[in-house]
Design a protein around this motif. Structure first.
Motif, PDB file in Angstrom:
ATOM      1  N   ALA A   1       0.791  -1.654  -0.496  1.00  0.00           N
ATOM      2  CA  ALA A   1       0.263  -0.270  -0.149  1.00  0.00           C
ATOM      3  C   ALA A   1       0.943   0.859  -0.447  1.00  0.00           C
ATOM      4  CB  ALA A   1      -0.956  -0.079   1.140  1.00  0.00           C
ATOM      5  N   GLY A   2       1.047   2.211  -0.768  1.00  0.00           N
ATOM      6  CA  GLY A   2       1.310   3.564  -1.087  1.00  0.00           C
ATOM      7  C   GLY A   2       1.259   4.137  -2.663  1.00  0.00           C
ATOM      8  N   THR A   3       2.361   5.076  -2.543  1.00  0.00           N
ATOM      9  CA  THR A   3       2.012   5.472  -3.659  1.00  0.00           C
ATOM     10  C   THR A   3       3.498   5.437  -4.756  1.00  0.00           C
ATOM     11  OG1 THR A   3       0.829   7.710  -3.321  1.00  0.00           O
ATOM     12  CG2 THR A   3       1.814   7.771  -5.103  1.00  0.00           C
ATOM     13  N   VAL A   4       3.395   5.002  -5.627  1.00  0.00           N
ATOM     14  CA  VAL A   4       4.296   4.634  -6.430  1.00  0.00           C
ATOM     15  C   VAL A   4       4.609   5.240  -7.713  1.00  0.00           C
ATOM     16  CG1 VAL A   4       4.924   2.100  -8.006  1.00  0.00           C
ATOM     17  CG2 VAL A   4       4.081   1.700  -6.224  1.00  0.00           C
ATOM     18  N   ASP A   5       5.158   5.769  -8.235  1.00  0.00           N
ATOM     19  CA  ASP A   5       5.375   6.277  -9.769  1.00  0.00           C
ATOM     20  C   ASP A   5       5.481   5.821 -10.259  1.00  0.00           C
ATOM     21  OD1 ASP A   5       5.238   9.519  -8.730  1.00  0.00           O
ATOM     22  OD2 ASP A   5       6.574   9.286  -7.138  1.00  0.00           O
ATOM     23  N   VAL A   6       5.435   5.881 -11.570  1.00  0.00           N
ATOM     24  CA  VAL A   6       5.554   5.098 -13.129  1.00  0.00           C
ATOM     25  C   VAL A   6       5.811   6.110 -14.513  1.00  0.00           C
ATOM     26  CG1 VAL A   6       4.444   3.805 -14.498  1.00  0.00           C
ATOM     27  CG2 VAL A   6       3.661   2.917 -11.929  1.00  0.00           C
ATOM     28  N   GLU A   7       7.326   5.337 -14.534  1.00  0.00           N
ATOM     29  CA  GLU A   7       7.947   6.466 -15.671  1.00  0.00           C
ATOM     30  C   GLU A   7       8.508   5.815 -16.966  1.00  0.00           C
ATOM     31  OE1 GLU A   7      10.517   9.494 -13.824  1.00  0.00           O
ATOM     32  OE2 GLU A   7      10.415   7.918 -12.468  1.00  0.00           O
ATOM     33  N   CYS A   8       9.144   6.416 -17.793  1.00  0.00           N
ATOM     34  CA  CYS A   8       8.893   5.443 -18.693  1.00  0.00           C
ATOM     35  C   CYS A   8      10.498   6.209 -19.515  1.00  0.00           C
ATOM     36  CB  CYS A   8       8.660   6.074 -20.149  1.00  0.00           C
ATOM     37  SG  CYS A   8       8.877   5.323 -22.087  1.00  0.00           S
ATOM     38  N   ALA A   9      11.481   4.916 -19.271  1.00  0.00           N
ATOM     39  CA  ALA A   9      12.893   5.531 -19.348  1.00  0.00           C
ATOM     40  C   ALA A   9      12.835   6.132 -21.105  1.00  0.00           C
ATOM     41  CB  ALA A   9      13.708   3.956 -19.158  1.00  0.00           C
ATOM     42  N   ILE A  10      12.410   5.919 -21.574  1.00  0.00           N
ATOM     43  CA  ILE A  10      12.407   6.161 -23.078  1.00  0.00           C
ATOM     44  C   ILE A  10      11.963   7.932 -24.012  1.00  0.00           C
ATOM     45  CG2 ILE A  10      11.865   6.067 -25.514  1.00  0.00           C
ATOM     46  CD1 ILE A  10      12.175   2.772 -25.358  1.00  0.00           C
ATOM     47  N   HIS A  11      10.708   8.166 -22.482  1.00  0.00           N
ATOM     48  CA  HIS A  11      10.071   9.004 -22.964  1.00  0.00           C
ATOM     49  C   HIS A  11      10.126   9.635 -21.497  1.00  0.00           C
ATOM     50  CE1 HIS A  11       8.651   6.863 -26.087  1.00  0.00           C
ATOM     51  NE2 HIS A  11       9.025   7.512 -26.940  1.00  0.00           N
ATOM     52  N   PRO A  12      10.894  10.670 -20.954  1.00  0.00           N
ATOM     53  CA  PRO A  12      10.924  11.573 -19.789  1.00  0.00           C
ATOM     54  C   PRO A  12       9.936  12.106 -19.329  1.00  0.00           C
ATOM     55  CG  PRO A  12      12.992  11.801 -20.899  1.00  0.00           C
ATOM     56  CD  PRO A  12      12.179  11.857 -22.178  1.00  0.00           C
ATOM     57  N   ASP A  13       8.838  12.002 -20.009  1.00  0.00           N
ATOM     58  CA  ASP A  13       7.734  13.196 -20.187  1.00  0.00           C
ATOM     59  C   ASP A  13       6.514  12.404 -19.439  1.00  0.00           C
ATOM     60  OD1 ASP A  13       9.034  15.685 -21.015  1.00  0.00           O
ATOM     61  OD2 ASP A  13       7.862  15.715 -22.453  1.00  0.00           O
ATOM     62  N   MET A  14       6.881  10.860 -19.893  1.00  0.00           N
ATOM     63  CA  MET A  14       5.486  10.166 -19.072  1.00  0.00           C
ATOM     64  C   MET A  14       5.025   9.867 -18.191  1.00  0.00           C
ATOM     65  SD  MET A  14       5.513   7.476 -22.348  1.00  0.00           S
ATOM     66  CE  MET A  14       3.766   5.849 -21.740  1.00  0.00           C
ATOM     67  N   HIS A  15       4.448  10.302 -17.171  1.00  0.00           N
ATOM     68  CA  HIS A  15       4.615  10.069 -15.629  1.00  0.00           C
ATOM     69  C   HIS A  15       3.207  10.023 -15.310  1.00  0.00           C
ATOM     70  CE1 HIS A  15       4.928  11.239 -11.848  1.00  0.00           C
ATOM     71  NE2 HIS A  15       6.002  10.969 -12.106  1.00  0.00           N
ATOM     72  N   MET A  16       3.135   8.508 -13.896  1.00  0.00           N
ATOM     73  CA  MET A  16       1.765   8.763 -13.835  1.00  0.00           C
ATOM     74  C   MET A  16       2.057   8.250 -12.458  1.00  0.00           C
ATOM     75  SD  MET A  16      -0.137   5.110 -15.365  1.00  0.00           S
ATOM     76  CE  MET A  16      -1.302   4.775 -14.043  1.00  0.00           C
ATOM     77  N   THR A  17       1.009   7.620 -11.398  1.00  0.00           N
ATOM     78  CA  THR A  17       1.082   7.359 -10.344  1.00  0.00           C
ATOM     79  C   THR A  17       0.009   6.523 -10.258  1.00  0.00           C
ATOM     80  OG1 THR A  17      -0.885   9.406  -9.356  1.00  0.00           O
ATOM     81  CG2 THR A  17       2.201   9.393  -9.041  1.00  0.00           C
ATOM     82  N   VAL A  18       0.927   5.642  -9.009  1.00  0.00           N
ATOM     83  CA  VAL A  18      -0.731   4.006  -8.558  1.00  0.00           C
ATOM     84  C   VAL A  18      -0.270   4.214  -7.260  1.00  0.00           C
ATOM     85  CG1 VAL A  18      -0.671   1.573  -8.685  1.00  0.00           C
ATOM     86  CG2 VAL A  18      -0.220   2.888 -10.745  1.00  0.00           C
ATOM     87  N   GLU A  19      -2.081   4.746  -6.955  1.00  0.00           N
ATOM     88  CA  GLU A  19      -2.190   4.471  -5.679  1.00  0.00           C
ATOM     89  C   GLU A  19      -2.529   3.041  -5.414  1.00  0.00           C
ATOM     90  OE1 GLU A  19      -4.696   7.241  -3.132  1.00  0.00           O
ATOM     91  OE2 GLU A  19      -3.757   8.097  -4.253  1.00  0.00           O
ATOM     92  N   VAL A  20      -1.760   2.238  -4.458  1.00  0.00           N
ATOM     93  CA  VAL A  20      -2.023   0.950  -3.780  1.00  0.00           C
ATOM     94  C   VAL A  20      -3.238   1.226  -2.142  1.00  0.00           C
ATOM     95  CG1 VAL A  20      -1.651  -1.033  -3.289  1.00  0.00           C
ATOM     96  CG2 VAL A  20      -0.230   0.056  -4.786  1.00  0.00           C
ATOM     97  N   GLU A  21      -4.089   0.708  -2.449  1.00  0.00           N
ATOM     98  CA  GLU A  21      -5.096   1.089  -1.051  1.00  0.00           C
ATOM     99  C   GLU A  21      -4.654  -0.389  -0.127  1.00  0.00           C
ATOM    100  OE1 GLU A  21      -8.578   2.268  -2.716  1.00  0.00           O
ATOM    101  OE2 GLU A  21      -8.323   4.442  -2.186  1.00  0.00           O
TER     102      GLU A  21
END
Ligand code: CU
Length: 110
Positions: A90-110
């Motif tokens: 549980a918590g927040t995980v930052d997800v990125e793309c190694a090829i495209h630095p502008d790609m970013h999202m978070t996964v919030e795990v409950e």
């Protein structure tokens, strides 16, 4: 006898009470994370759920996370391929793309 019967009823009910882990599909289109046709920057899910990151672009993506909570690297993969991650804590995980630095999202795990 009565207590055995109660124990049997409880044993039968336990599987029905367990919540099944979900599998979400997050697409990657035009260098954005997309769900049901819309770009997203966050996804909420429950511990034990899986996210399959599908590559809907005609070029490679490489999804990874350096979050303390959960570190992973799906490697570089081509158009049409999907790779999955199971979120275990549980918590927040930052997800990125190694090829495209502008790609970013978070996964919030409950
Ligand atoms: Cu990418």
């Amino acid at each position: 006898m009565q207590s055995q019967r109660i124990a049997l009823v409880i044993a039968c009910l336990i599987p029905a009470l367990q919540v099944r882990a979900e599998e979400y599909v997050v697409d990657q289109i035009n260098k954005s994370f997309v769900m049901t046709g819309k770009p997203i920057t966050a996804l909420k899910l429950k511990k034990g759920d899986t996210v399959s990151f599908k590559n809907g672009d005609p070029f490679f993506h490489n999804i990874f996370s350096l979050s303390e909570l959960q570190t992973f690297d799906l490697g570089s993969y081509p158009a049409g391929e999907a790779r999955a991650v199971k979120f275990e804590a549980a918590g927040t995980v930052d997800v990125e793309c190694a090829i495209h630095p502008d790609m970013h999202m978070t996964v919030e795990v409950e």
